[in-house]
Design a protein around this motif. Structure first.
Motif, PDB file in Angstrom:
ATOM      1  N   GLU A 156      18.035 145.038   4.839  1.00 30.16           N
ATOM      2  CA  GLU A 156      19.398 145.725   5.762  1.00 30.16           C
ATOM      3  C   GLU A 156      19.508 146.301   7.246  1.00 30.16           C
ATOM      4  O   GLU A 156      19.875 146.796   8.082  1.00 30.16           O
ATOM      5  CB  GLU A 156      20.442 146.576   4.828  1.00 30.16           C
ATOM      6  CG  GLU A 156      21.295 145.398   3.622  1.00 30.16           C
ATOM      7  CD  GLU A 156      20.650 145.105   3.162  1.00 30.16           C
ATOM      8  OE1 GLU A 156      18.772 144.384   2.795  1.00 30.16           O
ATOM      9  OE2 GLU A 156      20.982 143.683   2.418  1.00 30.16           O
ATOM     10  N   ARG A 182      21.720 143.509  -6.439  1.00 34.77           N
ATOM     11  CA  ARG A 182      21.401 141.842  -5.569  1.00 34.77           C
ATOM     12  C   ARG A 182      22.676 141.401  -5.667  1.00 34.77           C
ATOM     13  O   ARG A 182      23.528 141.395  -6.408  1.00 34.77           O
ATOM     14  CB  ARG A 182      20.807 140.553  -6.278  1.00 34.77           C
ATOM     15  CG  ARG A 182      19.024 140.498  -6.154  1.00 34.77           C
ATOM     16  CD  ARG A 182      18.404 141.082  -5.374  1.00 34.77           C
ATOM     17  NE  ARG A 182      18.668 140.187  -3.904  1.00 34.77           N
ATOM     18  CZ  ARG A 182      17.582 139.022  -3.336  1.00 34.77           C
ATOM     19  NH1 ARG A 182      16.536 138.622  -4.359  1.00 34.77           N
ATOM     20  NH2 ARG A 182      18.298 138.208  -3.085  1.00 34.77           N
ATOM     21  N   GLU A 183      23.222 141.010  -4.072  1.00 26.75           N
ATOM     22  CA  GLU A 183      24.307 140.661  -3.662  1.00 26.75           C
ATOM     23  C   GLU A 183      25.054 141.993  -3.938  1.00 26.75           C
ATOM     24  O   GLU A 183      26.987 141.423  -3.362  1.00 26.75           O
ATOM     25  CB  GLU A 183      24.225 139.592  -4.313  1.00 26.75           C
ATOM     26  CG  GLU A 183      23.474 138.166  -4.326  1.00 26.75           C
ATOM     27  CD  GLU A 183      23.557 137.020  -3.110  1.00 26.75           C
ATOM     28  OE1 GLU A 183      24.423 137.643  -2.222  1.00 26.75           O
ATOM     29  OE2 GLU A 183      22.860 137.628  -2.958  1.00 26.75           O
TER      30      GLU A 183
HETATM   31  N1  ASP Z   1      20.489 141.759   1.304  1.00 26.93           N
HETATM   32  C1  ASP Z   1      20.596 141.382  -0.187  1.00 26.93           C
HETATM   33  C2  ASP Z   1      20.328 140.592  -1.444  1.00 26.93           C
HETATM   34  O1  ASP Z   1      20.443 139.648  -0.940  1.00 26.93           O
HETATM   35  C3  ASP Z   1      22.649 142.480  -0.480  1.00 26.93           C
HETATM   36  C4  ASP Z   1      23.207 141.615  -0.268  1.00 26.93           C
HETATM   37  O2  ASP Z   1      22.873 140.226   0.437  1.00 26.93           O
HETATM   38  O3  ASP Z   1      24.051 141.703  -0.274  1.00 26.93           O
HETATM   39  O4  ASP Z   1      20.787 140.711  -2.635  1.00 26.93           O
END
Ligand code: ASP
Ligand code: MG
Length: 420
Positions: free
Chosen positions: A122, A202-203
């Motif tokens: 990030e 994640r995410e």
């Molecule tokens: N880069 C992180 C992921 O791939 C966070 C996100 O994309 O929300 O999990």
């Protein structure tokens, strides 16, 4: 003030980054906090770097990291002219931070190193995007969100310290708007009070954006995605899927809970608590209306279908014909907590307890083994869990035709079927 979140797919090429700039140009004179994820599959690549490092394959981890470095340097080179050298220097500082660590031997636990390494994705993406926007005349202030988001040290699943984070946003984010209309920062990451980097799961960038929106009392949060809008099913699984123009928080939190890959499940609470609308819009075509998510009731929703593949069922029964009661179930839930896994469906019988879980091989074996101390355990793999909200009997018949149903749970508005 508005909050925008752009995911990895929206910044995974020079064209996409330019496109992000064009979207921001559609909102002149607006104050916007822009939250960005790591580019494309960078997070996955950094996970591999971490694995190699932690398992003693130092050379390999450095090589894998070299690839990540080169990808970012190449993107910066193609994208930037006047800002290139400054951006390159910033990137190199972040590279060095990670490489120092990779040259050491691991002495702490895996999750700690994971966060120190993975958080870099990030930092890289936002440095490049910020430099590009400034060069393109879209003045913005880049912030290291690790100076803003304070978390505990539950690495890989850190929890926000809301009081400290609120103060930081008021003291160090809000004043930046005196000099720029756009403040640009990272999703997914934060830091402990000892300045150790952490990640939110994640995410987790959607969740970061929702935290900003909540604390800033933003007028709205917009999540820019590569899909038209929220759909009633995954179009890859159900080609007849349709767009849903409007949803309420409740519906979305249920969808996310049952496994729809729309929005990170933690995103809704901070928005609902302050009644901040969430817009899901398409970065490939900003003229599309997308989906608006809010507090008001929404009628006439289509059936909402979520299909979770790779499910396992654990069928557990008492060894001596005694009833399965609070004690057994409590014990099982302790195991779920210990292994950080949540059952997707459970059912209690007289002398049996059934639960359906994601097939995380490492965890399932350990849970089954631990449970076999006090229950007989049987494991069946290769199942899928179908959840339909606002179902009709007619569509149920169609979807389940020719499939064998192992388990069925039904309320007035939601049905769940375990299919083999
Ligand atoms: N880069 C992180 C992921 O791939 C966070 C996100 O994309 O929300 O999990
Ligand atoms: Mg992402």
């Amino acid at each position: 003030m508005k909050v925008f979140k752009f995911g990895g797919a929206s910044v995974n090429s020079t064209e996409r980054i330019k496109n992000l700039g064009e979207i921001l140009r559609l909102f002149p004179d607006e104050r916007i906090v822009v939250i960005i994820s790591a580019m494309g599959k960078t997070t996955n690549a950094l996970e591999k770097v971490t694995d190699a490092f932690y398992n003693g394959r130092a050379e390999e981890s450095l090589q894998l990291f070299e690839q990540v470095k080169q990808q970012h340097l190449t993107t910066a080179k193609y994208l930037l002219v006047t800002e290139y050298l400054v951006c390159e220097a910033e990137l190199k500082n972040f590279f060095t931070e990670v490489e120092w660590l990779l040259h050491d031997k691991p002495v702490r636990d895996y999750d700690y190193y994971y966060d120190q390494i993975v958080c870099a994705g990030e930092l890289f993406s936002t440095s490049i995007v910020s430099a590009y926007l400034n060069e393109a005349g879209i003045t913005n202030k880049w912030l290291d969100v690790r100076d803003v988001f304070r978390t505990d040290d539950d690495f890989r699943d850190a929890s926000i310290d809301w009081d400290y984070t609120t103060k930081q946003i008021e003291n160090s984010v809000v004043p930046e708007f005196r000099n720029a209309d756009i403040v640009l920062t990272q999703g997914f990451i934060g830091a402990t009070d000892e300045n150790e980097s952490t990640t939110l799961g994640r995410e987790g960038s959607d969740y970061s954006a929702a935290i900003f929106a909540n604390i800033l009392n933003a007028e709205s949060l917009t999540i820019w995605k590569d899909v038209e809008s929220v759909m009633n099913a995954d179009p890859k699984q159900f080609p007849g899927a349709v767009s849903i123009p409007e949803l309420n928080y409740n519906e979305v939190i249920e969808m996310a809970y049952y496994g729809a890959q729309v929005i990170h499940p933690k995103t809704i609470k901070p928005l609902q608590n302050k009644n901040i609308p969430l817009y899901v819009r398409c970065f490939l075509d900003p003229s599309l209306p997308g989906t608006a998510i809010h507090n008001k009731p929404v009628h006439n929703l289509p059936p909402i279908i979520v299909l979770k593949e790779k499910q396992v069922i654990l069928e557990m029964s008492s060894k001596d014909f005694s009833f399965i009661g609070e004690q057994h179930v409590g014990h099982l839930y302790h195991l779920f907590e210990k292994f950080h896994i949540k059952p997707n469906l459970t059912q209690n019988g007289a002398i049996s307890f059934i639960c359906v879980l994601d097939d995380r091989a490492d965890k399932i074996e350990k849970i089954a083994l631990a449970a076999s101390d006090f229950l007989d355990v049987q494991v069946i793999k290769g199942l899928s869990l179908l959840t339909i909200r606002h179902y009709t009997n007619e569509m149920l018949e169609k979807i389940t035709e020719g499939k064998s149903i192992l388990l069925r749970q039904q309320t007035l508005d939601t049905i769940q079927l375990l299919l083999q």
